[in-house]
Write a protein that holds these residues in place. Structure first.
Motif, PDB file in Angstrom:
ATOM      1  N   LYS A 107      60.776 -34.390  39.288  1.00  0.00           N
ATOM      2  CA  LYS A 107      61.250 -35.374  38.312  1.00  0.00           C
ATOM      3  C   LYS A 107      62.005 -34.674  37.181  1.00  0.00           C
ATOM      4  CE  LYS A 107      59.595 -39.333  35.605  1.00  0.00           C
ATOM      5  NZ  LYS A 107      58.398 -40.122  35.200  1.00  0.00           N
ATOM      6  N   GLU A 108      61.487 -33.530  36.748  1.00  0.00           N
ATOM      7  CA  GLU A 108      62.163 -32.750  35.713  1.00  0.00           C
ATOM      8  C   GLU A 108      63.497 -32.209  36.216  1.00  0.00           C
ATOM      9  OE1 GLU A 108      60.052 -29.994  33.078  1.00  0.00           O
ATOM     10  OE2 GLU A 108      58.251 -30.474  34.235  1.00  0.00           O
ATOM     11  N   GLU A 109      63.491 -31.719  37.458  1.00  0.00           N
ATOM     12  CA  GLU A 109      64.736 -31.212  38.052  1.00  0.00           C
ATOM     13  C   GLU A 109      65.812 -32.286  38.074  1.00  0.00           C
ATOM     14  OE1 GLU A 109      64.992 -28.491  41.497  1.00  0.00           O
ATOM     15  OE2 GLU A 109      62.864 -28.973  41.752  1.00  0.00           O
ATOM     16  N   SER A 110      65.439 -33.455  38.559  1.00  0.00           N
ATOM     17  CA  SER A 110      66.391 -34.561  38.682  1.00  0.00           C
ATOM     18  C   SER A 110      66.949 -34.965  37.328  1.00  0.00           C
ATOM     19  CB  SER A 110      65.716 -35.763  39.353  1.00  0.00           C
ATOM     20  OG  SER A 110      65.257 -35.428  40.655  1.00  0.00           O
ATOM     21  N   ALA A 111      66.098 -34.951  36.309  1.00  0.00           N
ATOM     22  CA  ALA A 111      66.521 -35.358  34.964  1.00  0.00           C
ATOM     23  C   ALA A 111      67.523 -34.369  34.368  1.00  0.00           C
ATOM     24  CB  ALA A 111      65.314 -35.492  34.060  1.00  0.00           C
ATOM     25  N   SER A 112      67.464 -33.106  34.805  1.00  0.00           N
ATOM     26  CA  SER A 112      68.342 -32.078  34.233  1.00  0.00           C
ATOM     27  C   SER A 112      69.697 -31.993  34.922  1.00  0.00           C
ATOM     28  CB  SER A 112      67.663 -30.705  34.311  1.00  0.00           C
ATOM     29  OG  SER A 112      66.512 -30.681  33.503  1.00  0.00           O
ATOM     30  N   LEU A 113      69.791 -32.493  36.137  1.00  0.00           N
ATOM     31  CA  LEU A 113      71.041 -32.380  36.888  1.00  0.00           C
ATOM     32  C   LEU A 113      72.193 -33.041  36.142  1.00  0.00           C
ATOM     33  CD1 LEU A 113      69.996 -32.983  40.605  1.00  0.00           C
ATOM     34  CD2 LEU A 113      70.789 -30.863  39.575  1.00  0.00           C
ATOM     35  N   GLY A 114      73.267 -32.265  36.004  1.00  0.00           N
ATOM     36  CA  GLY A 114      74.461 -32.792  35.363  1.00  0.00           C
ATOM     37  C   GLY A 114      74.376 -32.894  33.856  1.00  0.00           C
ATOM     38  N   LYS A 115      73.230 -32.530  33.270  1.00  0.00           N
ATOM     39  CA  LYS A 115      73.051 -32.647  31.824  1.00  0.00           C
ATOM     40  C   LYS A 115      72.833 -31.290  31.161  1.00  0.00           C
ATOM     41  CE  LYS A 115      70.954 -37.253  32.207  1.00  0.00           C
ATOM     42  NZ  LYS A 115      69.715 -38.050  31.986  1.00  0.00           N
ATOM     43  N   ASP A 116      72.030 -30.453  31.790  1.00  0.00           N
ATOM     44  CA  ASP A 116      71.682 -29.160  31.207  1.00  0.00           C
ATOM     45  C   ASP A 116      71.681 -28.133  32.336  1.00  0.00           C
ATOM     46  OD1 ASP A 116      70.541 -26.928  30.052  1.00  0.00           O
ATOM     47  OD2 ASP A 116      69.053 -28.053  28.908  1.00  0.00           O
ATOM     48  N   SER A 117      72.811 -27.463  32.526  1.00  0.00           N
ATOM     49  CA  SER A 117      72.957 -26.572  33.678  1.00  0.00           C
ATOM     50  C   SER A 117      72.004 -25.385  33.629  1.00  0.00           C
ATOM     51  CB  SER A 117      74.400 -26.067  33.785  1.00  0.00           C
ATOM     52  OG  SER A 117      74.770 -25.348  32.622  1.00  0.00           O
ATOM     53  N   THR A 118      71.766 -24.813  32.434  1.00  0.00           N
ATOM     54  CA  THR A 118      70.869 -23.665  32.353  1.00  0.00           C
ATOM     55  C   THR A 118      69.442 -24.061  32.692  1.00  0.00           C
ATOM     56  OG1 THR A 118      70.601 -24.015  29.963  1.00  0.00           O
ATOM     57  CG2 THR A 118      72.279 -22.450  30.661  1.00  0.00           C
ATOM     58  N   ARG A 119      69.000 -25.200  32.178  1.00  0.00           N
ATOM     59  CA  ARG A 119      67.648 -25.691  32.483  1.00  0.00           C
ATOM     60  C   ARG A 119      67.532 -26.034  33.961  1.00  0.00           C
ATOM     61  NH1 ARG A 119      63.026 -27.953  30.430  1.00  0.00           N
ATOM     62  NH2 ARG A 119      62.267 -29.859  31.407  1.00  0.00           N
ATOM     63  N   SER A 120      68.583 -26.592  34.511  1.00  0.00           N
ATOM     64  CA  SER A 120      68.593 -26.972  35.922  1.00  0.00           C
ATOM     65  C   SER A 120      68.445 -25.747  36.817  1.00  0.00           C
ATOM     66  CB  SER A 120      69.889 -27.714  36.244  1.00  0.00           C
ATOM     67  OG  SER A 120      69.889 -28.153  37.581  1.00  0.00           O
ATOM     68  N   ILE A 121      69.154 -24.686  36.465  1.00  0.00           N
ATOM     69  CA  ILE A 121      69.070 -23.432  37.224  1.00  0.00           C
ATOM     70  C   ILE A 121      67.644 -22.893  37.203  1.00  0.00           C
ATOM     71  CG2 ILE A 121      69.744 -20.991  37.201  1.00  0.00           C
ATOM     72  CD1 ILE A 121      72.525 -21.982  36.206  1.00  0.00           C
ATOM     73  N   ARG A 122      67.044 -22.895  35.992  1.00  0.00           N
ATOM     74  CA  ARG A 122      65.682 -22.364  35.858  1.00  0.00           C
ATOM     75  C   ARG A 122      64.664 -23.210  36.624  1.00  0.00           C
ATOM     76  NH1 ARG A 122      61.986 -23.821  32.192  1.00  0.00           N
ATOM     77  NH2 ARG A 122      63.530 -24.679  30.751  1.00  0.00           N
ATOM     78  N   LEU A 123      64.772 -24.531  36.493  1.00  0.00           N
ATOM     79  CA  LEU A 123      63.822 -25.412  37.161  1.00  0.00           C
ATOM     80  C   LEU A 123      63.912 -25.305  38.679  1.00  0.00           C
ATOM     81  CD1 LEU A 123      64.087 -28.611  34.925  1.00  0.00           C
ATOM     82  CD2 LEU A 123      62.107 -27.099  35.150  1.00  0.00           C
ATOM     83  N   ALA A 124      65.121 -25.087  39.180  1.00  0.00           N
ATOM     84  CA  ALA A 124      65.298 -24.932  40.623  1.00  0.00           C
ATOM     85  C   ALA A 124      64.506 -23.736  41.139  1.00  0.00           C
ATOM     86  CB  ALA A 124      66.783 -24.775  40.957  1.00  0.00           C
ATOM     87  N   GLY A 125      64.570 -22.630  40.398  1.00  0.00           N
ATOM     88  CA  GLY A 125      63.803 -21.456  40.786  1.00  0.00           C
ATOM     89  C   GLY A 125      62.309 -21.654  40.598  1.00  0.00           C
ATOM     90  N   GLU A 126      61.945 -22.337  39.524  1.00  0.00           N
ATOM     91  CA  GLU A 126      60.525 -22.559  39.229  1.00  0.00           C
ATOM     92  C   GLU A 126      59.857 -23.474  40.256  1.00  0.00           C
ATOM     93  OE1 GLU A 126      60.316 -23.868  35.182  1.00  0.00           O
ATOM     94  OE2 GLU A 126      60.582 -21.841  34.379  1.00  0.00           O
ATOM     95  N   PHE A 127      60.640 -24.291  40.942  1.00  0.00           N
ATOM     96  CA  PHE A 127      60.096 -25.105  42.033  1.00  0.00           C
ATOM     97  C   PHE A 127      59.473 -24.193  43.087  1.00  0.00           C
ATOM     98  CE2 PHE A 127      60.633 -26.933  46.291  1.00  0.00           C
ATOM     99  CZ  PHE A 127      59.963 -28.134  46.164  1.00  0.00           C
ATOM    100  N   HIS A 128      60.162 -23.130  43.425  1.00  0.00           N
ATOM    101  CA  HIS A 128      59.683 -22.198  44.446  1.00  0.00           C
ATOM    102  C   HIS A 128      58.492 -21.385  43.937  1.00  0.00           C
ATOM    103  CE1 HIS A 128      63.073 -22.844  47.270  1.00  0.00           C
ATOM    104  NE2 HIS A 128      63.697 -23.180  46.152  1.00  0.00           N
TER     105      HIS A 128
END
Length: 232
Positions: A112-133
């Motif tokens: 849910k956090e990942e989806s909310a960041s897409l297209g809005k905060d690229s740096t946060r999106s990058i970090r959250l993508a890695g943190e999923f793993h």
């Protein structure tokens, strides 16, 4: 002593996040005096934080040349992705043998956090993508496995920062959805297949970019990372 350790941890966490979020890109110099002034700490504290990051492969410290963000070679990139595939395959195997309900709940909250960041905060999106793993590995309950995955995912962020096309470093949220679905069904074979395909697509996006000639202002960049341990 406690206060000094806390400050050191804060500097370490801030530098680490700035690297993982690709605010500090591979090859950028990390002068101890500038970092110390930015965070209001001594050069000794900064040096200790840089040594920790060097041990994790995120920073490169060279005698008489100082520290800089590590620059993985293409050969190292392929080797790291091979090792990551092995580790995440083990993660999938273990998770699919466990009760899926709490696992899926935690993963969906993160998604849910990942989806909310897409297209809005690229740096946060990058970090959250890695943190999923990283979260996947933590949910196995194996501290050793989680530590290994944490380190290798962080090093993959460096690879993507150096080689990937612009804006291609974000993991596909839809691919994460498919991985969660396979775990929910306790289908290890499908989970391993989905994870393998996902990592393969991430690796394929790591294509060489022309050299970025932009001059990095480390003080300006790191000023955005002061006090992140208090905010999170």
């Amino acid at each position: 002593m406690y206060k000094s350790a806390k400050r050191g941890s804060s500097v370490y966490e801030s530098l680490r996040r700035a690297i993982i979020e690709q605010a500090l890109r591979p090859g950028v110099k990390l002068p101890e005096d500038s970092i110390g002034e930015t965070f209001g700490v001594s050069r000794t504290i900064v040096r200790n934080a840089l040594v920790r990051l060097d041990a994790e492969g995120l920073v490169d410290i060279q005698l008489n040349r100082g520290a800089s963000v590590a620059e993985p070679t293409i050969e190292e990139a392929y080797d790291i992705f091979d090792m990551r595939n092995c580790l995440e395959r083990e993660v999938m195997q273990r998770l699919c043998s466990m009760d899926p309900k709490p696992i899926v709940k935690a993963l969906e909250a993160h998604l849910k956090e990942e989806s909310a960041s897409l297209g809005k905060d690229s740096t946060r999106s990058i970090r959250l993508a890695g943190e999923f793993h990283i979260l996947l590995a933590e949910l196995t309950g194996s501290r050793i496995l989680a530590n290994y995955v944490n380190e290798i995912v962080s090093r993959c962020s460096l690879i993507l920062a150096r080689f990937a096309q612009v804006h291609s470093a974000e993991c596909g949220v839809e691919e994460h959805v498919e991985i969660i679905a396979a775990i929910a069904e306790q289908n290890a074979e499908a989970a391993i297949e989905k994870m393998g395909a996902h990592l393969h697509s991430v690796q394929n996006r790591a294509l060489l970019n022309p050299e970025d000639s932009r001059e990095e202002n480390i003080v300006e960049i790191l000023s955005r990372y002061r006090g992140i341990d208090k905010a999170n």
